[in-house]
Design a protein around this motif. Structure first.
Motif, PDB file in Angstrom:
ATOM      1  N   PRO A 182      -0.015   1.798  11.328  1.00  0.00           N
ATOM      2  CA  PRO A 182       0.753   0.942  11.528  1.00  0.00           C
ATOM      3  C   PRO A 182       1.317  -0.108   9.968  1.00  0.00           C
ATOM      4  CG  PRO A 182      -1.609   1.400  12.293  1.00  0.00           C
ATOM      5  CD  PRO A 182      -1.340   1.933  12.127  1.00  0.00           C
ATOM      6  N   PHE A 183       0.486   0.101   8.649  1.00  0.00           N
ATOM      7  CA  PHE A 183       0.665  -0.543   8.570  1.00  0.00           C
ATOM      8  C   PHE A 183       1.380  -1.750   7.605  1.00  0.00           C
ATOM      9  CE2 PHE A 183      -3.174   2.473   7.539  1.00  0.00           C
ATOM     10  CZ  PHE A 183      -3.782   2.280   7.162  1.00  0.00           C
ATOM     11  N   GLY A 184       1.627  -2.204   7.993  1.00  0.00           N
ATOM     12  CA  GLY A 184       2.961  -3.334   7.790  1.00  0.00           C
ATOM     13  C   GLY A 184       3.267  -4.103   8.971  1.00  0.00           C
ATOM     14  N   SER A 185       3.355  -2.971  10.341  1.00  0.00           N
ATOM     15  CA  SER A 185       4.123  -3.501  11.418  1.00  0.00           C
ATOM     16  C   SER A 185       2.633  -4.455  12.415  1.00  0.00           C
ATOM     17  CB  SER A 185       4.783  -2.133  12.100  1.00  0.00           C
ATOM     18  OG  SER A 185       3.431  -1.173  12.329  1.00  0.00           O
ATOM     19  N   VAL A 186       1.591  -3.937  11.808  1.00  0.00           N
ATOM     20  CA  VAL A 186       0.904  -4.909  12.887  1.00  0.00           C
ATOM     21  C   VAL A 186       0.294  -6.471  12.745  1.00  0.00           C
ATOM     22  CG1 VAL A 186       0.273  -2.780  13.877  1.00  0.00           C
ATOM     23  CG2 VAL A 186      -1.333  -4.422  12.634  1.00  0.00           C
ATOM     24  N   SER A 187      -0.084  -7.370  12.970  1.00  0.00           N
ATOM     25  CA  SER A 187      -0.731  -9.226  12.783  1.00  0.00           C
ATOM     26  C   SER A 187      -1.795  -8.335  12.373  1.00  0.00           C
ATOM     27  CB  SER A 187      -0.529  -9.781  14.218  1.00  0.00           C
ATOM     28  OG  SER A 187      -0.921 -11.313  14.116  1.00  0.00           O
ATOM     29  N   GLY A 188      -2.841  -9.769  11.942  1.00  0.00           N
ATOM     30  CA  GLY A 188      -3.508  -9.898  11.632  1.00  0.00           C
ATOM     31  C   GLY A 188      -4.642 -11.006  12.436  1.00  0.00           C
ATOM     32  N   ALA A 189      -3.687 -10.968  12.784  1.00  0.00           N
ATOM     33  CA  ALA A 189      -4.670 -12.117  14.204  1.00  0.00           C
ATOM     34  C   ALA A 189      -5.682 -12.542  14.872  1.00  0.00           C
ATOM     35  CB  ALA A 189      -2.899 -12.589  15.242  1.00  0.00           C
ATOM     36  N   ARG A 190      -6.334 -10.892  15.042  1.00  0.00           N
ATOM     37  CA  ARG A 190      -6.997 -10.832  16.048  1.00  0.00           C
ATOM     38  C   ARG A 190      -8.140 -10.756  15.457  1.00  0.00           C
ATOM     39  NH1 ARG A 190     -10.892  -7.015  17.069  1.00  0.00           N
ATOM     40  NH2 ARG A 190      -9.412  -5.439  15.435  1.00  0.00           N
ATOM     41  N   VAL A 191      -8.341  -9.537  13.929  1.00  0.00           N
ATOM     42  CA  VAL A 191      -8.885  -9.709  13.048  1.00  0.00           C
ATOM     43  C   VAL A 191      -9.787 -11.182  12.644  1.00  0.00           C
ATOM     44  CG1 VAL A 191      -9.900  -8.864  10.952  1.00  0.00           C
ATOM     45  CG2 VAL A 191      -8.764  -7.459  12.160  1.00  0.00           C
ATOM     46  N   SER A 292      -4.063   6.603  -4.928  1.00  0.00           N
ATOM     47  CA  SER A 292      -5.112   6.391  -3.856  1.00  0.00           C
ATOM     48  C   SER A 292      -4.629   5.729  -2.444  1.00  0.00           C
ATOM     49  CB  SER A 292      -5.167   4.874  -4.942  1.00  0.00           C
ATOM     50  OG  SER A 292      -5.788   3.957  -3.375  1.00  0.00           O
ATOM     51  N   GLY A 293      -4.896   6.243  -1.651  1.00  0.00           N
ATOM     52  CA  GLY A 293      -4.319   6.103  -0.199  1.00  0.00           C
ATOM     53  C   GLY A 293      -4.475   4.321   0.387  1.00  0.00           C
ATOM     54  N   VAL A 294      -5.581   3.888  -0.394  1.00  0.00           N
ATOM     55  CA  VAL A 294      -5.964   2.675  -0.331  1.00  0.00           C
ATOM     56  C   VAL A 294      -4.535   1.675  -0.994  1.00  0.00           C
ATOM     57  CG1 VAL A 294      -7.369   0.501  -0.826  1.00  0.00           C
ATOM     58  CG2 VAL A 294      -8.216   3.085   1.027  1.00  0.00           C
ATOM     59  N   LEU A 295      -4.298   2.353  -2.254  1.00  0.00           N
ATOM     60  CA  LEU A 295      -3.223   0.943  -3.160  1.00  0.00           C
ATOM     61  C   LEU A 295      -1.513   0.722  -2.238  1.00  0.00           C
ATOM     62  CD1 LEU A 295      -1.726  -0.392  -5.784  1.00  0.00           C
ATOM     63  CD2 LEU A 295      -1.168   2.563  -6.751  1.00  0.00           C
ATOM     64  N   VAL A 296      -0.959   2.281  -1.748  1.00  0.00           N
ATOM     65  CA  VAL A 296      -0.397   2.001  -0.540  1.00  0.00           C
ATOM     66  C   VAL A 296      -0.024   1.706   0.380  1.00  0.00           C
ATOM     67  CG1 VAL A 296      -0.344   4.910  -0.171  1.00  0.00           C
ATOM     68  CG2 VAL A 296       2.191   4.267  -0.609  1.00  0.00           C
ATOM     69  N   ARG A 297      -0.818   1.907   1.094  1.00  0.00           N
ATOM     70  CA  ARG A 297      -1.210   0.693   2.582  1.00  0.00           C
ATOM     71  C   ARG A 297      -1.631  -0.254   2.401  1.00  0.00           C
ATOM     72  NH1 ARG A 297      -2.894   6.302   2.708  1.00  0.00           N
ATOM     73  NH2 ARG A 297      -2.802   7.350   5.410  1.00  0.00           N
ATOM     74  N   ALA A 298      -1.443  -0.846   1.037  1.00  0.00           N
ATOM     75  CA  ALA A 298      -1.752  -2.362   0.803  1.00  0.00           C
ATOM     76  C   ALA A 298      -0.931  -2.767   1.075  1.00  0.00           C
ATOM     77  CB  ALA A 298      -2.370  -2.560   0.440  1.00  0.00           C
ATOM     78  N   ALA A 299      -0.317  -1.768  -0.708  1.00  0.00           N
ATOM     79  CA  ALA A 299       1.500  -1.947   0.179  1.00  0.00           C
ATOM     80  C   ALA A 299       2.707  -2.305   0.539  1.00  0.00           C
ATOM     81  CB  ALA A 299       2.438  -1.200  -1.105  1.00  0.00           C
ATOM     82  N   ALA A 300       2.054  -1.351   1.823  1.00  0.00           N
ATOM     83  CA  ALA A 300       2.860  -1.212   2.970  1.00  0.00           C
ATOM     84  C   ALA A 300       2.590  -2.596   3.612  1.00  0.00           C
ATOM     85  CB  ALA A 300       2.856  -0.081   3.609  1.00  0.00           C
ATOM     86  N   SER A 301       1.029  -2.562   3.527  1.00  0.00           N
ATOM     87  CA  SER A 301       0.863  -3.881   4.195  1.00  0.00           C
ATOM     88  C   SER A 301       1.232  -5.307   4.289  1.00  0.00           C
ATOM     89  CB  SER A 301      -0.807  -4.047   4.492  1.00  0.00           C
ATOM     90  OG  SER A 301      -1.129  -3.259   5.168  1.00  0.00           O
ATOM     91  N   GLY A 302       2.182  -4.936   2.926  1.00  0.00           N
ATOM     92  CA  GLY A 302       2.245  -6.908   2.066  1.00  0.00           C
ATOM     93  C   GLY A 302       1.238  -7.454   1.758  1.00  0.00           C
ATOM     94  N   THR A 303       0.220  -6.969   0.955  1.00  0.00           N
ATOM     95  CA  THR A 303      -1.259  -7.231   0.456  1.00  0.00           C
ATOM     96  C   THR A 303      -0.916  -7.328  -0.687  1.00  0.00           C
ATOM     97  OG1 THR A 303      -2.078  -7.483   2.581  1.00  0.00           O
ATOM     98  CG2 THR A 303      -3.579  -7.382   1.263  1.00  0.00           C
ATOM     99  N   SER A 304      -1.549  -8.387  -2.236  1.00  0.00           N
ATOM    100  CA  SER A 304      -1.527  -8.146  -3.103  1.00  0.00           C
ATOM    101  C   SER A 304      -2.599  -7.497  -3.538  1.00  0.00           C
ATOM    102  CB  SER A 304      -1.666  -9.398  -3.452  1.00  0.00           C
ATOM    103  OG  SER A 304      -1.927  -9.574  -5.278  1.00  0.00           O
ATOM    104  N   VAL A 305      -2.943  -6.538  -4.851  1.00  0.00           N
ATOM    105  CA  VAL A 305      -4.646  -5.836  -5.060  1.00  0.00           C
ATOM    106  C   VAL A 305      -5.106  -6.289  -6.260  1.00  0.00           C
ATOM    107  CG1 VAL A 305      -2.942  -4.162  -3.362  1.00  0.00           C
ATOM    108  CG2 VAL A 305      -2.056  -4.305  -6.031  1.00  0.00           C
ATOM    109  N   ILE A 306      -5.663  -6.011  -6.384  1.00  0.00           N
ATOM    110  CA  ILE A 306      -6.581  -6.621  -8.562  1.00  0.00           C
ATOM    111  C   ILE A 306      -6.813  -4.859  -8.127  1.00  0.00           C
ATOM    112  CG2 ILE A 306      -7.865  -7.452  -9.686  1.00  0.00           C
ATOM    113  CD1 ILE A 306      -7.513 -10.104  -7.413  1.00  0.00           C
ATOM    114  N   THR A 307      -6.273  -4.594  -9.525  1.00  0.00           N
ATOM    115  CA  THR A 307      -7.397  -2.306  -9.528  1.00  0.00           C
ATOM    116  C   THR A 307      -7.124  -2.718 -11.467  1.00  0.00           C
ATOM    117  OG1 THR A 307      -4.831  -1.952 -10.436  1.00  0.00           O
ATOM    118  CG2 THR A 307      -5.093  -2.507  -8.222  1.00  0.00           C
TER     119      THR A 307
END
Length: 376
Positions: A182-191, A292-307
């Motif tokens: 569900p990356f990119g399709s959920v809210s982070g408000a609860r967290v 890296s699965g983390v990289l593509v999931r961050a991209a799907a979430s619209g979250t910037s990375v530092i690598t």
């Protein structure tokens, strides 16, 4: 034509890639999967749920511990090959696919012998690490592994699939690096509410088992140097015992501003965490040169990375404008990049990141692999 997959190392990340490959093969004809049944019982329920019901799964008895996922015993590999030979006995032709050959490169010398016993069959090898195909610097063992792969490929007249789009070699086909969830399709408000994060906070996220290979030592040193910046830290994954002192220092520096998920986090919760985060850190070691699965999931979430700036992860970060890079292993430089990112809210190009994520889904992998099978 019939397709037979051999996967001697059945752990979660391998099965997640294998499932869409099997689905692609079934688009043409029912296929077979030869896979060990590790001591203690590997959980195949999710794998079986994702593949077509017409797939024949042969579970080879294996005495290896379930947790020994990184090493393939010769006896296990031979059992898989014997099972494979039995499967090919009643058919004169088809395609044999050996997945994740990086896990058992030293046993590949057996395949030319197998070739003699399966003369009408085509071979397809799937690789993750392709330094030799890129001409990248390697140590002696890396050069030996690369030479062995190339020799075996030539003797089998095999085609090769990899997940690195930088490779431009004959006989190679590039596959999308798959992700799902569900990356990119959920809210982070609860967290955010759970950890008292507000919109002005800069939240730094690290995901996965934290060891030197993942660069946790460099990340920790950088975050300790930047402790006065008021960052919030979200650590998702267990920390290697050898680096426990870094975790303790982070706890001392950040106190309640450090959130640590020291347990399994499902995709839904991880998607919420990534959405709520300001940046995801991937400060990987120079020896980490795979996907890296983390990289593509961050991209799907619209979250910037530092690598780290090296390898496929660094290349994709620059190519797709997913964030910033730093020169590994310089923690001071990483700290500077973190501070700069906190002032600019990261440097992700969300349109480009979305394009990258959309081209790397499991459905994209299924479509591409189906095309590869038809072409060989």
């Amino acid at each position: 034509m019939s397709t037979i997959f051999v996967e001697p190392n059945p752990f979660a990340s391998r099965l997640q890639v294998l499932a869409p490959l099997v689905t692609a093969a079934n688009l043409q004809q029912a296929c077979t999967v030869v896979i060990p049944d590790r001591l203690g019982g590997t959980d195949f329920e999710s794998f079986n749920a994702e593949i077509p019901a017409t797939t024949r799964v042969i579970r080879v008895k294996d005495g290896s511990p379930k947790q020994a996922t990184g090493k393939i015993r010769l006896s296990t590999f031979i059992k898989c090959l014997v099972t494979l030979i039995r499967c090919t006995a009643k058919q004169k032709s088809g395609t044999i696919v050996f997945t994740a050959i990086d896990d058992y490169t030293k046993w590949l010398w057996l395949l030319p012998i197998l070739r003699v016993m399966t003369p009408g069959w085509k071979y397809l090898l799937i690789r993750y690490r392709v330094d030799d195909a890129l001409g990248s610097p390697q140590d002696v063992s890396g050069k030996v592994r690369g030479a062995l792969v190339q020799s075996v490929r030539a003797m089998l007249a095999a085609n090769v699939c990899c997940f690195d789009e930088r490779v431009q070699q004959p006989f190679y086909s590039v596959l999308p690096d798959p992700w799902s969830g569900p990356f990119g399709s959920v809210s982070g408000a609860r967290v955010a509410q759970d950890h008292n994060w507000n919109t002005n906070d800069f939240i730094v996220c690290l995901v996965g088992f934290q060891d030197k290979r993942k660069g946790f030592d460099v990340a920790a040193e950088a975050l300790i140097k930047a402790a006065e910046e008021g960052f919030r830290i979200c650590l998702v994954g267990r920390v290697d015992d050898a680096l426990e002192h870094y975790l303790n220092e982070l706890k001392t520096c950040y106190g309640p501003s450090l959130a640590h998920y020291n347990y399994y986090v499902n995709d839904l919760e991880l998607a919420q965490i990534m959405t709520a985060s300001s940046v995801v850190l991937l400060p990987y070691h120079q020896k980490f040169n795979a996907t890296s699965g983390v990289l593509v999931r961050a991209a799907a979430s619209g979250t910037s990375v530092i690598t780290s700036d090296h390898g496929l992860v660094g290349w994709r970060t620059r190519r797709w404008k997913l964030g910033d890079t730093f020169e590994y292993p310089y923690a001071s430089q990483l700290a500077e990049v973190l501070v700069r990112a906190s002032l600019t809210a990261g440097s992700i190009d969300k349109s480009s990141a979305e394009q990258f994520a959309n081209s790397s889904t499991t459905s994209a992998l299924t479509k591409r692999f189906s095309s590869v099978l038809q072409s060989i």
